[in-house]
Motif scaffolding. Structure first.
Motif, mmCIF file in Angstrom:
data_model
loop_
_atom_site.group_PDB
_atom_site.id
_atom_site.type_symbol
_atom_site.label_atom_id
_atom_site.label_comp_id
_atom_site.label_asym_id
_atom_site.label_seq_id
_atom_site.Cartn_x
_atom_site.Cartn_y
_atom_site.Cartn_z
ATOM 1 N N LEU A 164 0.864 -1.174 0.000
ATOM 2 C CA LEU A 164 0.000 0.000 0.000
ATOM 3 C C LEU A 164 0.899 1.223 0.000
ATOM 4 O O LEU A 164 1.939 1.244 0.681
ATOM 5 N N PHE A 165 0.513 2.249 -0.721
ATOM 6 C CA PHE A 165 1.352 3.428 -0.851
ATOM 7 C C PHE A 165 0.627 4.660 -0.314
ATOM 8 O O PHE A 165 -0.577 4.846 -0.533
ATOM 9 N N GLY A 166 1.398 5.526 0.363
ATOM 10 C CA GLY A 166 0.880 6.806 0.798
ATOM 11 C C GLY A 166 -0.275 6.705 1.782
ATOM 12 O O GLY A 166 -1.281 7.404 1.642
ATOM 13 N N VAL A 167 -0.135 5.858 2.801
ATOM 14 C CA VAL A 167 -1.224 5.624 3.765
ATOM 15 C C VAL A 167 -0.943 6.408 5.052
ATOM 16 O O VAL A 167 0.189 6.415 5.561
ATOM 17 N N ASP A 168 -1.974 7.071 5.589
ATOM 18 C CA ASP A 168 -1.879 7.732 6.898
ATOM 19 C C ASP A 168 -2.085 6.656 7.961
ATOM 20 O O ASP A 168 -3.206 6.389 8.420
ATOM 21 N N VAL A 169 -0.991 6.027 8.366
ATOM 22 C CA VAL A 169 -1.068 4.844 9.226
ATOM 23 C C VAL A 169 -1.621 5.180 10.616
ATOM 24 O O VAL A 169 -2.493 4.482 11.153
ATOM 25 N N PHE A 170 -1.107 6.274 11.198
ATOM 26 C CA PHE A 170 -1.441 6.567 12.598
ATOM 27 C C PHE A 170 -2.467 7.686 12.738
ATOM 28 O O PHE A 170 -2.749 8.135 13.851
ATOM 29 N N GLY A 171 -3.021 8.159 11.649
ATOM 30 C CA GLY A 171 -4.031 9.198 11.705
ATOM 31 C C GLY A 171 -3.486 10.562 12.099
ATOM 32 O O GLY A 171 -4.242 11.426 12.561
ATOM 33 N N ASP A 172 -2.167 10.769 11.909
ATOM 34 C CA ASP A 172 -1.565 12.048 12.276
ATOM 35 C C ASP A 172 -1.119 12.863 11.066
ATOM 36 O O ASP A 172 -0.362 13.817 11.187
#
Length: 850
Positions: A86-94
């Motif tokens: 997966l590319f360019g994902v806001d993993v931690f919601g920050d």
């Protein structure tokens, strides 16, 4: 630094080293999504400690959208041993962006993240498609491999990219290379099998990509180190997995600071690797890694196809030799007399250093071969092998012991030509090490690590040389298959040479039954293969070059038609444009010979490709055999819109060579005569009067419409306005190419070299272009107007002051920017541009033959 036992490297569990490289962070979740393991560098990625995280539910750690996407991708992996990205994902919601790799490892869900940069992200499929297009343009297998190395280097930007091929005995050879000018060449080097131990090869089959961003970089251990059952984690599919210390030391001794390896897998086996080296730490972005890996997979399929095509070509050569022998043998002559005259052709078909024929007590040979005394001892060995089976060995000393004979000729392939007594056709090969040389500088000094001089490429090569003393090149699958065809030929020769008495008659019948069974089996295999790999065009191909040229032309005709349709968003395309493209694509000298007359007819997309293919065949035939094959020949193509809405096209050739009707009907004739009637329900007719070919085509109204008359004036090709050109004189030394897209830059570089420019310097932004101008004297510059967030106008202004000629290139039709900046007199190349359009923009002084 940890000292490792070099002899134990084959037992090292390289997939269970329990750590990751610094650029990545690894999370291991149980099946109920509780965090069971994490790499100790996790505080650098999320503001929590390892102790805080262990045992935490994934929903408390990852943003909900991220977790949803991860769980969806895991569904895809339910029945496969692979990984997803997966590319360019806001993993931690920050708000931070990460690239993610995930896979299953036994009962654990492994998630790896690394920081992502969305600017300039590469679209892998488009890049790989362009890379593959360059590969299939033809050339020898060696050039094919070289081009592949070059493509991977352009994508990865590593200092050296090698194509490393595994040989049958497990050793490997660098068969192609692309490198920076200051980097030594490794081309031609060979390495022993134990340089890449078995567990490493097995891992390359499972995980096709391995990267080492920094050989001296920190390793982040997993916490806890072991699973609940005491075993280490299996990180076979991990992208950030740490690396064996013995391999890191090998790289350090070479001066290499970063590397990556991409598997080349053919028919389910590890064919080789793309091995990439860089002399500074380097981490290429995840999207570029993905493109390189995808390219390797596509490249692997092309390797398999080319090897199969090569095998077919060699088999055809063997069958041709069979026909020659069968046509030339004398029924009255002996088998020995019939075959000894064909030793040289046998040598041409099978790659070897010498050939011999041994029948009864008669022996004849050419090239590197055994003496009569040596053949006697060899015959005793061959007589102990299975009857009617081809014998092969690349190390004869292992069977006959070391002697002058077995060291001089370690490779033997023997075809039995009779059952009793045993007679043989023999192929000989000399020692392989004599023909292999060091590809770089063998005297280059290196710094050895704690494990000594063995861990260097030069010492590894020397170890290989010691290991293969007294060995020949392995007999390949292709060699063995060809010899089976030759054995069939020899059986036929024998059948024709036996006496016509009852005993020999019985032997002949027995051999003939065997022969028929073998031939039937071979014919069935060949027919099955042909059915699977040969297209309609091959039925009429005279040779491989003719087949390649014909299919390439037809594919390009369809591609040009498809480009015209897609550029108009799948809207109708102009018939005039189609015809002009076909004429111009064939040659740049035809314009004065061709006249196009007709209203602005637009063809529906469904008809456009069909008509393009028909017109391609007509233009090709005219240029090869008809009016366009001589300077004085003329071609007139006219079309009218009928009252019922149909379009009638008339083809008229004149002033060319005398026409004779074709003696055979090939696939091209089928296209011309049947495509329009069959696919469009129209009409086609072609005649061959001596004064010139005449043809007519009628396209139904359902596929035709009248376009705006202002869009397409009734002009013949010679009336078209001349493009703006510049003058660079006869000197073709140095060019500045400013282009921010790596693929387009590669295309431009290739075109300029083909035109004759000696040195092309690339720049991808204004700053690097200005620096290049300061350091060099250029004869020409080609500037892409739009460079992401900036334009190349500052570069153009400087070139204008320095009186250096330049050309603009742009994918936009709007020239208002040029006019506003006082560059209205500068030639503009519209993307995509061809070599011909580039030459035209450079003016008449540019001669392609310089």
């Amino acid at each position: 630094m940890q000292t490792v036992d070099l002899e134990s490297c084959e037992r090292e569990p390289i997939h269970q080293l329990g750590g990751v490289q610094a650029f990545g962070c690894l999370f291991a979740f149980s099946n109920d999504w509780l965090l069971s393991h994490v790499s100790e560098n996790v505080p650098k990625f999320v503001d929590q400690t390892v102790d805080d995280l262990l045992g935490m539910p994934a929903a408390d750690l990852f943003a909900s959208d991220c977790l949803h996407e991860i769980r969806s991708r895991l569904q895809w992996l339910q029945f496969t041993d692979a990984s997803e990205r997966l590319f360019g994902v806001d993993v931690f919601g920050d708000g931070r962006s990460f690239d993610i790799a995930l896979h299953k490892s036994e009962d654990l869900i492994i998630i790896e993240i690394e920081l992502s940069d969305a600017s300039g992200r590469m679209e892998a499929m488009s890049v790989v498609r362009s890379m593959m297009n360059r590969l299939v343009e033809g050339g020898t297998f060696s050039k094919f491999l070289q081009q592949a190395a070059r493509q991977v280097r352009f994508v990865t930007d590593f200092d050296r990219v090698m194509v490393y091929r595994f040989l049958p005995d497990g050793s490997g050879e660098v068969v192609a290379e692309a490198r920076a000018p200051q980097v030594d060449s490794f081309l031609g080097l060979r390495y022993p099998a134990y340089d890449i131990p078995p567990q490493a090869r097995a891992l390359y089959l499972r995980n096709h990509f391995r990267i080492i961003a920094d050989v001296n970089g920190e390793v982040s251990k997993l916490v806890p180190e072991f699973r609940y059952d005491g075993r280490p984690l299996d990180l076979s599919l991990s992208v950030s997995r740490s690396v064996s210390e013995i391999h890191l030391e090998y790289l350090r001794n070479m001066g290499v600071q970063a590397s990556l390896s991409i598997s080349i897998i053919v028919d389910g086996k590890l064919w080789g690797l793309f091995a990439c080296h860089h002399y500074e730490p380097k981490l290429i972005r995840f999207d570029r890694r993905t493109a390189a890996e995808l390219f390797s997979q596509m490249f692997s399929r092309e390797v398999a196809k080319r090897e199969q095509d090569e095998l077919l070509a060699v088999e055809a050569q063997a069958r041709e030799l069979h026909d020659r022998i069968m046509a030339g043998i004398s029924v009255e002559g002996s088998v020995f007399d019939n075959l000894k005259g064909y030793l040289e052709p046998f040598m041409d078909v099978v790659g070897c250093d010498g050939v011999g024929i041994l029948i009864d007590e008669n022996y004849a040979s050419i090239g590197l071969s055994a003496s009569s005394e040596e053949v006697t001892s060899l015959r005793k060995l061959l007589n102990r092998s299975a009857a009617s089976k081809v014998f092969s060995s690349h190390k004869l000393s292992s069977l006959l012991g070391e002697s002058d004979f077995t060291l001089r000729i370690p490779g033997v392939l023997a075809i039995p030509v009779s059952r009793r007594p045993r007679d043989y056709l023999l192929f000989f090969r000399g020692e392989v090490v004599q023909s292999v040389t060091w590809g770089g500088n063998p005297e280059k000094s290196v710094e050895y690590g704690p494990n000594g001089a063995r861990l260097t490429p030069r010492k590894s090569f020397e170890a290989w040389k010691e290991n293969v003393t007294g060995q020949a090149e392995h007999w390949s699958k292709s060699d063995l298959k060809i010899t089976e065809i030759i054995r069939t030929t020899l059986l036929e020769v024998i059948l024709r040479s036996v006496d016509a008495n009852d005993r020999l008659h019985q032997q002949a019948n027995q051999r003939q039954d065997t022969l028929i069974a073998e031939l039937n089996h071979r014919v069935r295999n060949i027919l099955t293969l042909i059915q699977g790999v040969i297209s309609q065009s091959r039925h009429n191909a005279r040779d491989l070059d003719h087949f390649t040229s014909t299919v390439n032309g037809r594919i390009k005709a369809l591609a040009r038609a498809h480009d015209q349709i897609t550029q108009a968003n799948w809207a109708p395309g102009a018939l005039r444009d189609l015809l002009e493209n076909e004429v111009r694509a064939y040659s740049d000298t035809l314009d004065l010979q061709v006249e196009l007359v007709g209203v602005n007819v637009m063809l529906a997309p469904q008809a456009f490709s069909t008509v393009a293919l028909v017109m391609h065949e007509m233009v090709t035939n005219a240029a090869k055999y008809g009016a366009l094959s001589v300077p004085e020949g003329k071609l007139r193509i006219s079309w009218v819109l009928e009252t019922d809405g149909a379009v009638s096209i008339a083809w008229l050739e004149s002033n060319g060579p005398a026409v004779t009707p074709p003696r055979r009907r090939g696939f091209g004739s089928t296209i011309i005569e049947h495509s329009v009637p069959h696919e469009l329900q129209g009409e086609s007719q072609i005649n061959y009067p001596a004064e010139g070919v005449r043809a007519s085509f009628k396209l139904p109204a359902a596929y035709c419409e009248l376009g705006d008359a202002s869009e397409s004036p009734k002009l013949s090709i010679e009336d078209l306005p001349s493009p703006k050109v510049i003058s660079v004189g006869a000197r073709k030394s140095k060019v500045l190419l400013v282009e921010d897209n790596v693929i387009i830059a590669m295309d431009g570089e290739d075109m300029l070299r083909e035109i004759g420019f000696k040195e092309i310097i690339l720049a991808n932004n204004v700053s690097s272009a200005l620096n290049a101008i300061e350091a060099n004297e250029f004869d020409l510059a080609i500037l892409d107007i739009n460079l992401g967030k900036e334009t190349s106008f500052p570069v153009a202004e400087l070139l204008l002051k320095m009186q250096v000629p330049f050309i603009f290139a742009s994918g936009y039709d709007d020239t208002s920017l040029m006019d506003k900046n006082n560059f209205e007199d500068v030639p503009l190349l519209s993307k995509p541009f061809s070599k011909q359009s580039l030459v035209e923009a450079l003016g008449s002084e540019m001669d392609l033959d310089d």
